[in-house]
Write an enzyme that holds these catalytic residues in place. Structure first.
Site, PDB file in Angstrom:
ATOM      1  N   ARG A  24       2.998  -1.458 -15.378  1.00 41.65           N
ATOM      2  CA  ARG A  24       4.406  -1.080 -15.285  1.00 41.65           C
ATOM      3  C   ARG A  24       4.815  -0.377 -16.576  1.00 41.65           C
ATOM      4  NH1 ARG A  24       3.677  -1.868 -10.498  1.00 41.65           N
ATOM      5  NH2 ARG A  24       4.425  -3.684  -9.370  1.00 41.65           N
ATOM      6  N   ARG A  64      22.586  19.048 -19.254  1.00 41.63           N
ATOM      7  CA  ARG A  64      21.645  17.930 -19.229  1.00 41.63           C
ATOM      8  C   ARG A  64      20.247  18.523 -19.282  1.00 41.63           C
ATOM      9  NH1 ARG A  64      23.876  13.520 -21.171  1.00 41.63           N
ATOM     10  NH2 ARG A  64      25.610  12.721 -19.917  1.00 41.63           N
ATOM     11  N   ALA A 116      31.012   9.074 -20.458  1.00 39.05           N
ATOM     12  CA  ALA A 116      30.121   7.920 -20.600  1.00 39.05           C
ATOM     13  C   ALA A 116      29.277   8.081 -21.846  1.00 39.05           C
ATOM     14  CB  ALA A 116      29.216   7.794 -19.375  1.00 39.05           C
ATOM     15  N   GLU A 148      34.294   6.486 -25.617  1.00 44.79           N
ATOM     16  CA  GLU A 148      33.702   7.666 -24.984  1.00 44.79           C
ATOM     17  C   GLU A 148      34.767   8.558 -24.348  1.00 44.79           C
ATOM     18  OE1 GLU A 148      30.632   8.840 -25.201  1.00 44.79           O
ATOM     19  OE2 GLU A 148      29.980   7.149 -26.412  1.00 44.79           O
ATOM     20  N   GLU A 154      35.012  12.373 -25.730  1.00 40.91           N
ATOM     21  CA  GLU A 154      34.547  13.448 -24.852  1.00 40.91           C
ATOM     22  C   GLU A 154      35.664  14.246 -24.193  1.00 40.91           C
ATOM     23  OE1 GLU A 154      31.684  11.880 -22.077  1.00 40.91           O
ATOM     24  OE2 GLU A 154      30.238  11.455 -23.658  1.00 40.91           O
ATOM     25  N   PRO A 163      16.300   1.239 -12.175  1.00 47.28           N
ATOM     26  CA  PRO A 163      15.564  -0.027 -12.222  1.00 47.28           C
ATOM     27  C   PRO A 163      14.080   0.072 -11.909  1.00 47.28           C
ATOM     28  CG  PRO A 163      16.913   0.076 -10.246  1.00 47.28           C
ATOM     29  CD  PRO A 163      17.276   1.269 -11.085  1.00 47.28           C
ATOM     30  N   GLY A 164      13.617   1.196 -11.416  1.00 44.09           N
ATOM     31  CA  GLY A 164      12.196   1.361 -11.158  1.00 44.09           C
ATOM     32  C   GLY A 164      11.366   1.474 -12.427  1.00 44.09           C
ATOM     33  N   GLU A 212      18.304   0.027 -18.345  1.00 45.92           N
ATOM     34  CA  GLU A 212      19.661   0.427 -18.702  1.00 45.92           C
ATOM     35  C   GLU A 212      20.671  -0.153 -17.714  1.00 45.92           C
ATOM     36  OE1 GLU A 212      22.355   4.380 -19.623  1.00 45.92           O
ATOM     37  OE2 GLU A 212      20.701   4.556 -18.207  1.00 45.92           O
ATOM     38  N   GLU A 267      26.872  17.202 -28.906  1.00 45.09           N
ATOM     39  CA  GLU A 267      27.423  17.240 -27.539  1.00 45.09           C
ATOM     40  C   GLU A 267      28.390  18.412 -27.417  1.00 45.09           C
ATOM     41  OE1 GLU A 267      27.807  12.824 -25.771  1.00 45.09           O
ATOM     42  OE2 GLU A 267      29.156  13.218 -27.443  1.00 45.09           O
TER      43      GLU A 267
END
Length: 178
Positions: free
Chosen positions: A36, A63, A75, A92, A96, A114-115, A119, A141
């Site tokens: 994993r 991104r 965020a 944030e 932002e 979650p794989g 986070e 940013e």
């Protein structure tokens, strides 16, 4: 049915400024072993802010991993595991966008990937949103604030213009409950 995987060993393969990557060997419930990859992250906070004119406050930013500018709710990552996520959400929003909130209310928490990662995202609803922020975005940013009405949000969702998971969750919440 037992679905628990038990860590046998772990090797850190990357140590970064805010993420660490491990390759773990686990024992599966059936007794077999598997590898994993685990990305450890301090967590993040996101905020759904709606102005008094009933426009949702979004940001457009590049991104790099996906190679395009995305439309998202404000965020950012928590500054360590001990930062209060509500504080991070308020910060944030003010960094932002031109907006602030006097307080936030937790809507939901969820795991973003979650794989392979741990986070945890804390999604908040901003209260008493005002256009009076004195903060600015981090120097790395470059962000464009965007305000959308309820109808503009519906159109953006219907035409698949929003790809970000946290933003999809927040906007669906707003459309369903407000």
């Amino acid at each position: 049915m037992n679905l628990t995987e038990t860590k046998i060993s772990s090797e850190e393969v990357y140590h970064g400024a805010f993420i660490n990557v491990f390759e773990d060997t686990v024992c599966l419930p059936n007794g077999n072993q598997a590898q994993r990859i685990v990305v450890q992250h301090p967590g993040a906070a996101a905020v759904l802010a709606v102005t008094s004119e009933q426009k949702v406050v979004l940001v457009r930013q590049w991104r790099y991993p996906v190679g395009e500018a995305l439309l998202e709710i404000p965020a950012g990552k928590l500054d360590g595991k001990n930062e209060d996520p509500a504080h991070a959400a308020v910060r944030e929003l003010a960094e932002e966008t031109p907006y602030t909130a006097t307080e936030v209310k937790l809507i939901h928490t969820f795991y973003t990937v979650p794989g392979f990662g741990d986070e945890k995202m804390y999604l908040y609803l901003a209260e008493n949103v005002q256009a009076d922020s004195k903060l600015s975005a981090d120097e790395d940013e470059i962000i464009e604030p965007v305000l959308l009405s309820r109808e503009e949000v519906r159109k953006a969702l219907a035409s698949n213009q929003i790809y970000d998971g946290k933003t999809l969750i927040a906007l669906q919440y707003w459309l369903l409950y407000y």
